[in-house]
Design a protein around this motif. Structure first.
Motif, PDB file in Angstrom:
ATOM      1  N   PHE A   5       0.844  -1.197   0.000  1.00  0.00           N
ATOM      2  CA  PHE A   5       0.000   0.000   0.000  1.00  0.00           C
ATOM      3  C   PHE A   5       0.883   1.252   0.000  1.00  0.00           C
ATOM      4  O   PHE A   5       0.681   2.174  -0.798  1.00  0.00           O
ATOM      5  N   THR A   6       1.882   1.265   0.863  1.00  0.00           N
ATOM      6  CA  THR A   6       2.825   2.385   0.940  1.00  0.00           C
ATOM      7  C   THR A   6       3.580   2.539  -0.377  1.00  0.00           C
ATOM      8  O   THR A   6       3.747   3.657  -0.880  1.00  0.00           O
ATOM      9  N   ASP A   7       4.012   1.432  -0.941  1.00  0.00           N
ATOM     10  CA  ASP A   7       4.739   1.451  -2.211  1.00  0.00           C
ATOM     11  C   ASP A   7       3.900   2.081  -3.322  1.00  0.00           C
ATOM     12  O   ASP A   7       4.404   2.858  -4.126  1.00  0.00           O
ATOM     13  N   TYR A   8       2.627   1.768  -3.364  1.00  0.00           N
ATOM     14  CA  TYR A   8       1.735   2.344  -4.372  1.00  0.00           C
ATOM     15  C   TYR A   8       1.702   3.870  -4.237  1.00  0.00           C
ATOM     16  O   TYR A   8       1.829   4.602  -5.227  1.00  0.00           O
ATOM     17  N   ILE A   9       1.537   4.350  -3.026  1.00  0.00           N
ATOM     18  CA  ILE A   9       1.470   5.796  -2.790  1.00  0.00           C
ATOM     19  C   ILE A   9       2.797   6.454  -3.174  1.00  0.00           C
ATOM     20  O   ILE A   9       2.816   7.496  -3.828  1.00  0.00           O
ATOM     21  N   ILE A  10       3.904   5.832  -2.793  1.00  0.00           N
ATOM     22  CA  ILE A  10       5.220   6.377  -3.136  1.00  0.00           C
ATOM     23  C   ILE A  10       5.381   6.488  -4.655  1.00  0.00           C
ATOM     24  O   ILE A  10       5.824   7.512  -5.175  1.00  0.00           O
ATOM     25  N   LYS A  11       5.005   5.445  -5.375  1.00  0.00           N
ATOM     26  CA  LYS A  11       5.174   5.429  -6.833  1.00  0.00           C
ATOM     27  C   LYS A  11       4.280   6.433  -7.548  1.00  0.00           C
ATOM     28  O   LYS A  11       4.651   6.957  -8.590  1.00  0.00           O
ATOM     29  N   HIS A  12       3.093   6.700  -6.997  1.00  0.00           N
ATOM     30  CA  HIS A  12       2.127   7.536  -7.699  1.00  0.00           C
ATOM     31  C   HIS A  12       2.010   8.971  -7.170  1.00  0.00           C
ATOM     32  O   HIS A  12       1.425   9.821  -7.855  1.00  0.00           O
ATOM     33  N   TYR A  13       2.525   9.242  -5.981  1.00  0.00           N
ATOM     34  CA  TYR A  13       2.306  10.565  -5.381  1.00  0.00           C
ATOM     35  C   TYR A  13       3.583  11.220  -4.866  1.00  0.00           C
ATOM     36  O   TYR A  13       3.524  12.146  -4.066  1.00  0.00           O
ATOM     37  N   SER A  14       4.732  10.805  -5.346  1.00  0.00           N
ATOM     38  CA  SER A  14       5.996  11.373  -4.881  1.00  0.00           C
ATOM     39  C   SER A  14       6.170  12.832  -5.317  1.00  0.00           C
ATOM     40  O   SER A  14       6.984  13.553  -4.748  1.00  0.00           O
ATOM     41  N   LYS A  54       6.772   9.098   5.375  1.00  0.00           N
ATOM     42  CA  LYS A  54       7.697  10.161   5.790  1.00  0.00           C
ATOM     43  C   LYS A  54       9.151   9.740   5.597  1.00  0.00           C
ATOM     44  O   LYS A  54      10.002  10.568   5.291  1.00  0.00           O
ATOM     45  N   LYS A  55       9.436   8.451   5.769  1.00  0.00           N
ATOM     46  CA  LYS A  55      10.804   7.952   5.608  1.00  0.00           C
ATOM     47  C   LYS A  55      11.247   7.946   4.148  1.00  0.00           C
ATOM     48  O   LYS A  55      12.433   8.067   3.860  1.00  0.00           O
ATOM     49  N   LEU A 100       9.578   9.704   1.353  1.00  0.00           N
ATOM     50  CA  LEU A 100       9.180  10.810   0.484  1.00  0.00           C
ATOM     51  C   LEU A 100       9.636  12.146   1.053  1.00  0.00           C
ATOM     52  O   LEU A 100       9.699  12.321   2.268  1.00  0.00           O
ATOM     53  N   LYS A 101       9.894  13.074   0.166  1.00  0.00           N
ATOM     54  CA  LYS A 101      10.199  14.446   0.567  1.00  0.00           C
ATOM     55  C   LYS A 101       8.937  15.297   0.412  1.00  0.00           C
ATOM     56  O   LYS A 101       9.001  16.463   0.045  1.00  0.00           O
ATOM     57  N   VAL A 102       7.814  14.704   0.705  1.00  0.00           N
ATOM     58  CA  VAL A 102       6.498  15.313   0.589  1.00  0.00           C
ATOM     59  C   VAL A 102       5.989  15.554   2.001  1.00  0.00           C
ATOM     60  O   VAL A 102       6.291  14.780   2.911  1.00  0.00           O
ATOM     61  N   ASP A 103       5.216  16.608   2.193  1.00  0.00           N
ATOM     62  CA  ASP A 103       4.621  16.872   3.489  1.00  0.00           C
ATOM     63  C   ASP A 103       3.543  15.820   3.766  1.00  0.00           C
ATOM     64  O   ASP A 103       2.558  15.738   3.029  1.00  0.00           O
ATOM     65  N   ILE A 104       3.753  14.997   4.774  1.00  0.00           N
ATOM     66  CA  ILE A 104       2.785  13.959   5.157  1.00  0.00           C
ATOM     67  C   ILE A 104       2.042  14.467   6.396  1.00  0.00           C
ATOM     68  O   ILE A 104       2.653  14.722   7.431  1.00  0.00           O
ATOM     69  N   ILE A 105       0.727  14.603   6.267  1.00  0.00           N
ATOM     70  CA  ILE A 105      -0.106  15.149   7.334  1.00  0.00           C
ATOM     71  C   ILE A 105      -1.048  14.065   7.826  1.00  0.00           C
ATOM     72  O   ILE A 105      -1.670  13.370   7.022  1.00  0.00           O
ATOM     73  N   MET A 106      -1.159  13.937   9.144  1.00  0.00           N
ATOM     74  CA  MET A 106      -2.087  12.982   9.753  1.00  0.00           C
ATOM     75  C   MET A 106      -3.148  13.764  10.507  1.00  0.00           C
ATOM     76  O   MET A 106      -2.826  14.698  11.249  1.00  0.00           O
ATOM     77  N   THR A 107      -4.424  13.372  10.333  1.00  0.00           N
ATOM     78  CA  THR A 107      -5.520  14.023  11.048  1.00  0.00           C
ATOM     79  C   THR A 107      -6.377  12.983  11.751  1.00  0.00           C
ATOM     80  O   THR A 107      -6.432  11.813  11.348  1.00  0.00           O
ATOM     81  N   ASP A 108      -7.049  13.433  12.802  1.00  0.00           N
ATOM     82  CA  ASP A 108      -7.997  12.579  13.514  1.00  0.00           C
ATOM     83  C   ASP A 108      -8.869  13.465  14.396  1.00  0.00           C
ATOM     84  O   ASP A 108      -8.441  14.544  14.814  1.00  0.00           O
ATOM     85  N   ILE A 109     -10.059  12.996  14.681  1.00  0.00           N
ATOM     86  CA  ILE A 109     -10.961  13.744  15.553  1.00  0.00           C
ATOM     87  C   ILE A 109     -10.513  13.655  17.022  1.00  0.00           C
ATOM     88  O   ILE A 109     -10.854  14.510  17.830  1.00  0.00           O
ATOM     89  N   LYS A 110      -9.735  12.620  17.339  1.00  0.00           N
ATOM     90  CA  LYS A 110      -9.191  12.455  18.683  1.00  0.00           C
ATOM     91  C   LYS A 110      -7.705  12.128  18.589  1.00  0.00           C
ATOM     92  O   LYS A 110      -7.296  10.975  18.759  1.00  0.00           O
ATOM     93  N   PRO A 111      -6.867  13.134  18.308  1.00  0.00           N
ATOM     94  CA  PRO A 111      -5.438  12.872  18.172  1.00  0.00           C
ATOM     95  C   PRO A 111      -4.838  12.356  19.476  1.00  0.00           C
ATOM     96  O   PRO A 111      -5.141  12.872  20.534  1.00  0.00           O
TER      97      PRO A 111
END
Length: 132
Positions: free
Chosen positions: A5-14, A35-36, A38-49
């Motif tokens: 799953f991570t590999d797919y995102i890396i290949k398509h959204y770098s 984050k390890k 990609l040099k892309v801003d990775i943002i995590m959200t949640d209603i209860k961080p």
């Protein structure tokens, strides 16, 4: 499976400005792996961080500033009632949407989402971001 799953995102959204995981819960593994690699801003959200790196946001009334430049919004095992909110956010921001549901869940989206089988990862994707 998570590495696929991570590999797919890396290949398509770098080349994205940012990638946002919605409703990260207590499973930040994918975002941390991204984050390890990609040099892309990775943002995590949640209603209860539960951690300082997770931004408080309610997807039902999202803070659009968080998602402004996202090339991809994704969610892992979100409750089905949140699917329409994810789709609305994707359309508003122009970001692609990936939903990785539990294997027993269906997709609660009115618009078309493509089923993607990438190695051992299976998920649904809606492409809006032209050029990625």
């Amino acid at each position: 499976m998570w590495s696929d799953f991570t590999d797919y995102i890396i290949k398509h959204y770098s080349q994205s400005s940012s990638i946002v995981e919605v409703a990260v819960g207590h499973f930040p593994q994918v975002a941390c792996d991204l984050k390890k690699h990609l040099k892309v801003d990775i943002i995590m959200t949640d209603i209860k961080p539960y951690h300082d790196e997770i931004i408080l946001d309610d997807i039902r009334q999202p803070n659009l500033k968080i998602y402004k430049n996202a090339g991809l919004i994704y969610s892992i095992r979100p409750p089905e009632e949140l699917h329409p909110y994810l789709e609305k956010l994707s359309v508003k921001t122009g970001a692609d949407l990936i939903i990785k549901p539990l294997s027993t869940d269906s997709i609660n989206i009115k618009g078309k989402m493509d089923l993607v089988n990438y190695k051992k990862a299976v998920f649904y994707k809606k492409s809006l971001n032209k050029g990625l």
